[in-house]
Design a protein around this motif. Sequence first.
Motif, PDB file in Angstrom:
ATOM      1  N   THR A 124       3.900  -2.558  -9.163  1.00  0.00           N
ATOM      2  CA  THR A 124       2.568  -2.428  -8.567  1.00  0.00           C
ATOM      3  C   THR A 124       2.004  -3.778  -8.141  1.00  0.00           C
ATOM      4  O   THR A 124       1.177  -3.845  -7.243  1.00  0.00           O
ATOM      5  N   ILE A 125       2.467  -4.835  -8.762  1.00  0.00           N
ATOM      6  CA  ILE A 125       2.001  -6.174  -8.380  1.00  0.00           C
ATOM      7  C   ILE A 125       2.882  -6.776  -7.284  1.00  0.00           C
ATOM      8  O   ILE A 125       2.375  -7.297  -6.286  1.00  0.00           O
ATOM      9  N   LEU A 126       4.190  -6.686  -7.448  1.00  0.00           N
ATOM     10  CA  LEU A 126       5.094  -7.364  -6.520  1.00  0.00           C
ATOM     11  C   LEU A 126       5.324  -6.627  -5.204  1.00  0.00           C
ATOM     12  O   LEU A 126       5.300  -7.245  -4.133  1.00  0.00           O
TER      13      LEU A 126
ATOM     14  N   PHE B 208       1.772   4.836  -6.467  1.00  0.00           N
ATOM     15  CA  PHE B 208       2.594   3.722  -6.005  1.00  0.00           C
ATOM     16  C   PHE B 208       2.877   3.837  -4.510  1.00  0.00           C
ATOM     17  O   PHE B 208       2.704   2.871  -3.760  1.00  0.00           O
ATOM     18  N   VAL B 209       3.282   5.015  -4.052  1.00  0.00           N
ATOM     19  CA  VAL B 209       3.578   5.245  -2.634  1.00  0.00           C
ATOM     20  C   VAL B 209       2.334   5.007  -1.784  1.00  0.00           C
ATOM     21  O   VAL B 209       2.390   4.360  -0.735  1.00  0.00           O
ATOM     22  N   ILE B 210       1.211   5.526  -2.243  1.00  0.00           N
ATOM     23  CA  ILE B 210      -0.050   5.350  -1.509  1.00  0.00           C
ATOM     24  C   ILE B 210      -0.376   3.864  -1.349  1.00  0.00           C
ATOM     25  O   ILE B 210      -0.707   3.401  -0.249  1.00  0.00           O
ATOM     26  N   ASN B 211      -0.266   3.106  -2.422  1.00  0.00           N
ATOM     27  CA  ASN B 211      -0.603   1.686  -2.345  1.00  0.00           C
ATOM     28  C   ASN B 211       0.415   0.883  -1.539  1.00  0.00           C
ATOM     29  O   ASN B 211       0.052  -0.088  -0.874  1.00  0.00           O
ATOM     30  N   VAL B 212       1.671   1.304  -1.540  1.00  0.00           N
ATOM     31  CA  VAL B 212       2.684   0.650  -0.705  1.00  0.00           C
ATOM     32  C   VAL B 212       2.368   0.879   0.775  1.00  0.00           C
ATOM     33  O   VAL B 212       2.376  -0.055   1.582  1.00  0.00           O
ATOM     34  N   ILE B 213       2.065   2.102   1.132  1.00  0.00           N
ATOM     35  CA  ILE B 213       1.706   2.417   2.526  1.00  0.00           C
ATOM     36  C   ILE B 213       0.460   1.635   2.935  1.00  0.00           C
ATOM     37  O   ILE B 213       0.416   1.031   4.016  1.00  0.00           O
ATOM     38  N   ALA B 214      -0.543   1.619   2.066  1.00  0.00           N
ATOM     39  CA  ALA B 214      -1.803   0.947   2.384  1.00  0.00           C
ATOM     40  C   ALA B 214      -1.610  -0.552   2.581  1.00  0.00           C
ATOM     41  O   ALA B 214      -2.165  -1.133   3.526  1.00  0.00           O
ATOM     42  N   THR B 215      -0.827  -1.181   1.719  1.00  0.00           N
ATOM     43  CA  THR B 215      -0.660  -2.627   1.853  1.00  0.00           C
ATOM     44  C   THR B 215       0.175  -2.991   3.078  1.00  0.00           C
ATOM     45  O   THR B 215      -0.099  -3.995   3.738  1.00  0.00           O
ATOM     46  N   PHE B 216       1.164  -2.166   3.395  1.00  0.00           N
ATOM     47  CA  PHE B 216       1.945  -2.406   4.608  1.00  0.00           C
ATOM     48  C   PHE B 216       1.044  -2.292   5.844  1.00  0.00           C
ATOM     49  O   PHE B 216       1.065  -3.161   6.724  1.00  0.00           O
ATOM     50  N   CYS B 217       0.233  -1.254   5.889  1.00  0.00           N
ATOM     51  CA  CYS B 217      -0.691  -1.065   7.026  1.00  0.00           C
ATOM     52  C   CYS B 217      -1.736  -2.178   7.082  1.00  0.00           C
ATOM     53  O   CYS B 217      -2.104  -2.621   8.177  1.00  0.00           O
ATOM     54  N   ALA B 218      -2.193  -2.640   5.921  1.00  0.00           N
ATOM     55  CA  ALA B 218      -3.162  -3.741   5.889  1.00  0.00           C
ATOM     56  C   ALA B 218      -2.541  -5.012   6.456  1.00  0.00           C
ATOM     57  O   ALA B 218      -3.219  -5.779   7.160  1.00  0.00           O
TER      58      ALA B 218
END
Length: 121
Positions: A104-106, A37-47
Amino acid sequence: MTFILVCLCGGLGAMTRFVVNTSVQRWWNRAFPLSTFVINVIATFCAGIAAAAYAKSGVDHNTYLLFVTGFLGGFSTFSTAINEMVSLLRARNWPIAALYITATILVPLICVAAGWWVGSL
C-alpha cells in the motif's frame, strides 16, 4: 461554481469506488484487502497522468481540480486502507498485514511515477 463541481465529481468518484469495491469483493474472499488496493492503485496511476498533463499545461487548473481533487479524491481511500491494516494487525495476521502495508505504500508511489511517465509521452 468550481466548489460545487468538485463536490459532484467527488460523489461520482465515491460511487465508482463503491461499484469497484463491490465487484472485486464478490469474487475475492481472501484476507488481503484487494478491492481497496486495486482502487488506490488505479487512483494513483490516474493522478500521475493528470499531474503530468497539468504540468505540461495540457489541462487547465479547473479540470485538474475536478478530476484529481473531486473524482480521484472520492474514488481513492487511504483511510480505508489504514483501517484494513489495523484490522489485519489486530487479527494477528502478520504476513498479510506486512504485505499489505508494504504494498500500500510502495505500489502507489510506483503508480504515480508510471502515470507521470505515461502522461509525459
